[in-house]
Scaffold this motif. Structure first.
Motif, mmCIF file in Angstrom:
data_model
loop_
_atom_site.group_PDB
_atom_site.id
_atom_site.type_symbol
_atom_site.label_atom_id
_atom_site.label_comp_id
_atom_site.label_asym_id
_atom_site.label_seq_id
_atom_site.Cartn_x
_atom_site.Cartn_y
_atom_site.Cartn_z
ATOM 1 N N LEU A 181 0.840 -1.209 0.000
ATOM 2 C CA LEU A 181 0.000 0.000 0.000
ATOM 3 C C LEU A 181 0.874 1.258 0.000
ATOM 4 C CD1 LEU A 181 -2.704 -0.947 2.666
ATOM 5 C CD2 LEU A 181 -2.938 -0.945 0.170
ATOM 6 N N PRO A 182 0.349 2.394 -0.503
ATOM 7 C CA PRO A 182 1.113 3.644 -0.376
ATOM 8 C C PRO A 182 1.330 3.954 1.096
ATOM 9 C CG PRO A 182 -0.834 3.945 -1.769
ATOM 10 C CD PRO A 182 -0.946 2.580 -1.164
ATOM 11 N N VAL A 183 2.533 4.408 1.428
ATOM 12 C CA VAL A 183 2.886 4.597 2.842
ATOM 13 C C VAL A 183 1.919 5.564 3.530
ATOM 14 C CG1 VAL A 183 4.638 6.406 2.399
ATOM 15 C CG2 VAL A 183 4.774 5.007 4.458
ATOM 16 N N GLU A 184 1.405 6.550 2.799
ATOM 17 C CA GLU A 184 0.487 7.522 3.422
ATOM 18 C C GLU A 184 -0.742 6.809 3.987
ATOM 19 O OE1 GLU A 184 1.818 7.824 0.424
ATOM 20 O OE2 GLU A 184 2.825 9.772 0.284
ATOM 21 N N ASP A 185 -1.249 5.784 3.269
ATOM 22 C CA ASP A 185 -2.445 5.067 3.738
ATOM 23 C C ASP A 185 -2.156 4.330 5.047
ATOM 24 O OD1 ASP A 185 -3.440 5.946 1.371
ATOM 25 O OD2 ASP A 185 -3.961 3.968 0.566
ATOM 26 N N VAL A 186 -0.933 3.796 5.165
ATOM 27 C CA VAL A 186 -0.613 3.016 6.363
ATOM 28 C C VAL A 186 -0.321 3.959 7.540
ATOM 29 C CG1 VAL A 186 0.694 1.054 7.241
ATOM 30 C CG2 VAL A 186 0.263 1.244 4.798
ATOM 31 N N ILE A 187 0.212 5.132 7.235
ATOM 32 C CA ILE A 187 0.383 6.139 8.298
ATOM 33 C C ILE A 187 -1.001 6.559 8.811
ATOM 34 C CG2 ILE A 187 1.157 8.502 8.783
ATOM 35 C CD1 ILE A 187 3.459 8.016 6.767
ATOM 36 N N TYR A 188 -1.933 6.736 7.889
ATOM 37 C CA TYR A 188 -3.316 7.071 8.289
ATOM 38 C C TYR A 188 -3.842 5.992 9.241
ATOM 39 C CZ TYR A 188 -8.322 8.109 7.815
ATOM 40 O OH TYR A 188 -9.645 8.399 8.064
ATOM 41 N N MET A 222 13.430 2.766 -7.163
ATOM 42 C CA MET A 222 13.736 3.423 -5.885
ATOM 43 C C MET A 222 12.438 3.739 -5.145
ATOM 44 S SD MET A 222 15.739 6.972 -5.085
ATOM 45 C CE MET A 222 17.430 6.488 -5.083
ATOM 46 N N ARG A 223 11.444 4.196 -5.893
ATOM 47 C CA ARG A 223 10.154 4.540 -5.273
ATOM 48 C C ARG A 223 9.539 3.295 -4.632
ATOM 49 N NH1 ARG A 223 7.722 6.512 -9.723
ATOM 50 N NH2 ARG A 223 8.328 8.648 -9.291
ATOM 51 N N GLU A 224 9.568 2.170 -5.357
ATOM 52 C CA GLU A 224 8.938 0.953 -4.837
ATOM 53 C C GLU A 224 9.692 0.420 -3.614
ATOM 54 O OE1 GLU A 224 8.106 -2.112 -7.726
ATOM 55 O OE2 GLU A 224 7.206 -3.399 -6.186
ATOM 56 N N VAL A 225 11.025 0.435 -3.689
ATOM 57 C CA VAL A 225 11.813 -0.065 -2.557
ATOM 58 C C VAL A 225 11.609 0.819 -1.328
ATOM 59 C CG1 VAL A 225 14.203 -0.295 -1.715
ATOM 60 C CG2 VAL A 225 13.547 -1.303 -3.902
ATOM 61 N N TYR A 250 9.982 -0.219 2.153
ATOM 62 C CA TYR A 250 10.848 -0.088 3.336
ATOM 63 C C TYR A 250 10.123 0.702 4.429
ATOM 64 C CZ TYR A 250 14.893 0.782 6.278
ATOM 65 O OH TYR A 250 15.743 0.824 7.351
ATOM 66 N N LEU A 251 9.531 1.830 4.032
ATOM 67 C CA LEU A 251 8.867 2.678 5.026
ATOM 68 C C LEU A 251 7.701 1.936 5.669
ATOM 69 C CD1 LEU A 251 8.882 6.134 3.189
ATOM 70 C CD2 LEU A 251 10.302 5.436 5.127
ATOM 71 N N VAL A 252 6.848 1.320 4.859
ATOM 72 C CA VAL A 252 5.683 0.636 5.438
ATOM 73 C C VAL A 252 6.142 -0.447 6.420
ATOM 74 C CG1 VAL A 252 3.683 -0.823 4.961
ATOM 75 C CG2 VAL A 252 4.180 1.123 3.458
ATOM 76 N N LEU A 253 7.175 -1.200 6.030
ATOM 77 C CA LEU A 253 7.614 -2.319 6.875
ATOM 78 C C LEU A 253 8.232 -1.851 8.199
ATOM 79 C CD1 LEU A 253 9.246 -4.608 4.140
ATOM 80 C CD2 LEU A 253 7.028 -4.944 5.242
ATOM 81 N N PHE A 269 16.677 5.996 7.296
ATOM 82 C CA PHE A 269 15.419 5.563 6.660
ATOM 83 C C PHE A 269 14.507 4.901 7.694
ATOM 84 C CE2 PHE A 269 18.276 5.570 2.896
ATOM 85 C CZ PHE A 269 17.615 6.556 2.191
ATOM 86 N N PHE A 270 15.127 4.108 8.559
ATOM 87 C CA PHE A 270 14.395 3.477 9.655
ATOM 88 C C PHE A 270 13.755 4.584 10.510
ATOM 89 C CE2 PHE A 270 15.253 -0.145 13.011
ATOM 90 C CZ PHE A 270 13.930 -0.092 13.410
ATOM 91 N N GLY A 271 14.558 5.602 10.827
ATOM 92 C CA GLY A 271 14.055 6.711 11.639
ATOM 93 C C GLY A 271 12.925 7.456 10.944
ATOM 94 N N TRP A 272 13.095 7.706 9.650
ATOM 95 C CA TRP A 272 12.043 8.389 8.873
ATOM 96 C C TRP A 272 10.717 7.625 9.046
ATOM 97 C CZ3 TRP A 272 12.256 8.543 2.749
ATOM 98 C CH2 TRP A 272 11.085 9.134 2.256
ATOM 99 N N ALA A 273 10.787 6.298 8.855
ATOM 100 C CA ALA A 273 9.572 5.486 8.982
ATOM 101 C C ALA A 273 9.021 5.549 10.403
ATOM 102 C CB ALA A 273 9.876 4.035 8.598
#
Ligand code: CMX
Length: 387
Positions: free
Chosen positions: A51-58, A177-180, A184-187, A344-348
């Protein structure tokens, strides 16, 4: 869970063990099981990774996945919050380029907080979520000395694309890069309530430090080699293995164990099977970069290491963890310097920790919030005396 049900009996055996296994609160965003790993608001993470990361942040903030209208309104909401204050530039320009990117990230978050803190936990958490991609992109630019002609932020873009726009990667397949990065962020968004960085962030917030100061504390915790920085060590480990030939990989692993060094990318404190976040990234790697020599190494490690680690009965989980393939994927899409991986871990994690701070400060105890943390320490080796 009833009000008077004893959750556990604390004995002296539990002292000085880093609060391991001792219940201290409840978590509304995620939980971890030994076989399916982390779940966000009930969903196993592997079901959400596409899923797009924004949806999972929501999901983490609102506890439900968004409808398509809610998803688009949340994206606009984040866009409206995303502008990064100009004061960040001279601060980043003044930092030593030899400093670790996690120290830069912590200082960057503090700087954003000094530029603007609203004092509303949720507003500040969402503002920071929205500002992270630009901040991280700028950290790359200033640390790399690529400070000429940094493109303006484009707030109409999604979070991952805003980072890529600021970074301006050269010679990279941006689609990959976008997909990875999205996966990465969602996980990595959240991992239960008691991991060190989340706990630290919530503890700092409990004293009513700002969301930004609390998050900087959390990032400082995450930077430790036993915590978030293991993902940096893991790619460094893969590069040291240097071969995908199974018998040589086996020899390398045995030599590492003999030297009392960890076999990175394997083992877990809670999981007792391969981490589904690793399984997802292995599948992503097979699709995006099956020929990549580093991916060939992690593929062999996955086949060989669990058998060798399982020979030691002390090792509770010989299977691959989340860090085994993430660095290889980032490396493949052009993010080749492992020093950056913890950022990147921190960003997520800013999203998961932010959502948990909001819950602790505004939802728990019928909205009263959790009081200042004050666990009990028992005096040892001190006899009462007087001057
Ligand atoms: N390599 C070497 N030794 C290992 C090991 C590994 N991959 N996994 C466990 N062990 C050792 C432990 O160090 C411990 O040894 P001691 O009794 O001498 O201290 C023993 O086996 C028992 O450990 P455990 O109960 O199975 O696991 P812990 O909860 O103590 O440790 C972890 C978990 C992740 C720190 C450990 O497995 C490890 O060091 N792995 C390698 C580093 C790594 O990949 N870290 C990333 C973790 C990612 C995540 O947490 O999601």
């Amino acid at each position: 869970m009833s009000d008077d049900e004893p959750l556990m009996t604390v004995t002296t055996e539990h002292l000085n063990t880093g609060l391991r296994g001792i219940p201290v609160g409840t978590c509304l965003t995620s939980f971890v099981t030994p076989t399916e790993g982390v779940h966000y608001c009930g969903y196993p993470v592997a079901d959400l990774a596409h899923l797009p990361v924004e949806d999972v942040i929501y999901l983490l903030f609102e506890k439900e996945l968004p409808t398509s209208e809610q998803a688009s309104s949340f994206r606009s909401n984040l866009s409206a919050r995303g502008s990064v204050d100009a004061s960040v530039h001279p601060v980043l320009a003044s930092l030593p380029r030899s400093g670790h990117p996690m120290d830069w990230l912590s200082i960057g978050i503090h700087t954003l907080g000094m530029a603007e803190t609203t004092g509303d936990w949720k507003d500040d958490a969402l503002n920071l979520v929205a500002r992270m991609p630009r901040l991280l992109g700028l950290i790359f630019r200033y640390r790399d000395g690529r400070v000429e002609d940094i493109p303006e932020d484009d707030l109409s873009l999604g979070l991952v694309d805003r980072f890529i726009r600021t970074l301006e990667p050269v010679g990279t397949d941006v689609e990959k890069m976008r997909e990875v990065l999205n996966a990465y962020l969602v996980l990595h968004l959240d991992h239960g309530g008691g991991n060190l960085s989340t706990f630290t962030g919530k503890a700092t917030a409990s004293g009513k430090a700002t969301l930004y100061a609390s998050m900087a504390s959390a990032m400082n915790s995450l930077s430790g080699p036993l915590h978030g920085r293991a993902n940096q060590s893991c790619l460094e480990f893969v590069l040291r293995v240097g071969t995908s030939e199974p018998s040589e990989v086996e020899r390398f692993i045995r030599a590492e164990l003999d030297a009392k060094r960890p076999v990175y990318g394997f083992g877990h404190a809670v999981l007792r099977a391969e981490d589904p976040r690793a399984t997802y990234q292995f599948a992503l790697g097979e699709r995006l970069c099956p020929e990549d020599p580093n991916f060939a190494i992690v593929r062999t490690l996955r086949e060989v290491a669990p058998r060798i680690l399982a020979e030691n009965p002390k090792i509770s989980n010989p299977h691959a963890n989340v860090d085994i393939a993430s660095g290889t994927l980032l490396h493949h899409v052009g993010l080749t310097d492992p020093e950056y991986y913890t950022t990147f871990f921190g960003w997520a994690r800013v999203a998961g920790i932010g959502a948990q701070i909001v819950d602790e400060q505004t939802v728990m105890r019928s909205g009263k919030g959790v009081p200042i943390y004050r666990p009990k320490y028992i005096a040892e080796g001190q006899t009462a005396r007087r001057l």
